[in-house]
Design a protein around this motif. Sequence first.
Motif, mmCIF file in Angstrom:
data_model
loop_
_atom_site.group_PDB
_atom_site.id
_atom_site.type_symbol
_atom_site.label_atom_id
_atom_site.label_comp_id
_atom_site.label_asym_id
_atom_site.label_seq_id
_atom_site.Cartn_x
_atom_site.Cartn_y
_atom_site.Cartn_z
ATOM 1 N N THR A 186 51.952 30.726 43.223
ATOM 2 C CA THR A 186 53.028 31.245 44.060
ATOM 3 C C THR A 186 53.254 30.316 45.260
ATOM 4 N N PRO A 187 54.359 30.480 45.985
ATOM 5 C CA PRO A 187 54.582 29.666 47.190
ATOM 6 C C PRO A 187 53.462 29.814 48.213
ATOM 7 N N ARG B 90 52.863 37.239 37.339
ATOM 8 C CA ARG B 90 53.532 36.548 38.445
ATOM 9 C C ARG B 90 54.217 37.562 39.370
ATOM 10 N N GLU B 91 54.870 38.549 38.777
ATOM 11 C CA GLU B 91 55.552 39.556 39.586
ATOM 12 C C GLU B 91 54.567 40.305 40.489
ATOM 13 N N ILE B 92 53.425 40.699 39.907
ATOM 14 C CA ILE B 92 52.435 41.458 40.671
ATOM 15 C C ILE B 92 51.826 40.598 41.773
ATOM 16 N N ASN B 93 51.463 39.353 41.444
ATOM 17 C CA ASN B 93 50.877 38.466 42.451
ATOM 18 C C ASN B 93 51.861 38.164 43.573
ATOM 19 N N GLU B 94 53.114 37.931 43.226
ATOM 20 C CA GLU B 94 54.123 37.647 44.254
ATOM 21 C C GLU B 94 54.334 38.860 45.159
ATOM 22 N N LYS B 95 54.283 40.057 44.575
ATOM 23 C CA LYS B 95 54.408 41.267 45.379
ATOM 24 C C LYS B 95 53.250 41.378 46.366
ATOM 25 N N LYS C 155 40.878 33.446 52.476
ATOM 26 C CA LYS C 155 42.291 33.639 52.135
ATOM 27 C C LYS C 155 42.544 33.400 50.640
ATOM 28 N N ALA C 156 41.809 32.455 50.052
ATOM 29 C CA ALA C 156 41.949 32.223 48.608
ATOM 30 C C ALA C 156 41.490 33.449 47.828
ATOM 31 N N SER C 157 40.401 34.071 48.282
ATOM 32 C CA SER C 157 39.922 35.295 47.634
ATOM 33 C C SER C 157 40.965 36.402 47.748
ATOM 34 N N MET C 158 41.634 36.459 48.900
ATOM 35 C CA MET C 158 42.648 37.475 49.135
ATOM 36 C C MET C 158 43.877 37.240 48.255
ATOM 37 N N LEU C 159 44.273 35.991 48.105
ATOM 38 C CA LEU C 159 45.486 35.685 47.342
ATOM 39 C C LEU C 159 45.265 35.750 45.836
#
Length: 426
Positions: A310-311, A409-414, A255-259
């Motif tokens: 991110t959250p 941040r915008e891209i990661n949050e998306k 999941k860390a790799s995915m996020l």
Amino acid sequence: MSKQKDKLKPTKTAVQKIKPNNSEQWFSFGGGFYLVVAKAPSTSKRFVGATTIGHPENKTYKVPLGIWEKDFDNPQDALNKWNEMKSWGKENNRDLRDFSKIAAIPKSTKTVREVFEDFRKQKETQVTDITTIKNRLNHILKYLNGDLLITDFAGNAGRRYLIETVINPKIYEGKEYTAMRFRRLLNQVFNHASNEAFLEPNLLPYGLDKQLLFETQLTTKSHPHLEWEQFRDDFLPKVSMNESGSGRLANLAVKASMLTLIRVSTVVQWKWDWYDPELNYWIIPSNIKGLKRYKKFHNNEEYNHYIPHTPQLEVLMDYLHQINGNKEYAFFSCHKGNNPYMSATTPNDQLKQLGFQGLQDIHGLRHVASTALAEAGYEEGMIGKCLGQKNNGGVMKHYNKAKYLEQRREINEKWHSLLIENGLRI
């Protein structure tokens, strides 16, 4: 053409007695060595060898050796040359037609093995991980005689020998991509030899810098990854449920790799002190193996990689803190190994246990994300920054040192929102 059954004695008298007739005549001295007498009215007599030595398919080929009373006055001299050539060919597994060309080339003092080692040492100063290059060089040396001089591979003869000895065996094994990588690596090695003055540029094997025919027919090979629908409907539920036997820590690494979208070799090295509370970003130093930064950029902050906290990532890190919060590494592992953190193969092992072998691997998560984000309208260059890719193209790479923290941040949050909305449970 007629061949005589009886062997000819290698003497001047025996050769001089032979007269031309109405057909070409071949007289054997034994050992694949022949005197060829041309059809009348020509009086030409020449020496020719016939052998399979060095031929990859064991087919017989002919080797011109010289003309009687022009290149040789004594047939024994020609026979001695033939035996010398056969000995050279057997020792080096070379086509005997290359003998004269190679003999005329100025010799280097460097062997293939020495040049390979010098190339490896230079690469060690440039890249973080030399393992793949080292393994490929050692693999190539299984096919080549490492004691041959680097100048023994000049021109078309050298090209042909490298193709027949190193490239073709991998193609016959069905390993075309390995064959392509070998050709590229050999090109780098020989260019290195030229740059270091181990051989003159005009003595490079011809055409190693160009694709071979089989390469033009290869399709782009990428890490296995699912189409979005199957990723959403099959992959995310199984990863969320964690029904494999790999354990909670391995599941969190997936999941860390995915996020984070960084390479798994960086994920497993994750340190708690990478977090910057003022920026609310994780800052990965440029010398970390998985970032693939050249060594000259190590400890250069401009080449660090930034990942927003991110959250969704915060939830994952909280789980990890409960397991390894008192350790240096978030993915600390007590299992004996080369490092105090989880092996980079463990997350991929979990995907295999979940039934995704050959369909989705950890690196392929980056492909899934980049495709989904591009379809969401984000610019390719910014997606690349989020994936930790190096900006090697264009003049702007020398001037643009912006970190683009808000855009990241915008891209990661998306991306994280897409995962959660489509069923991921951390």
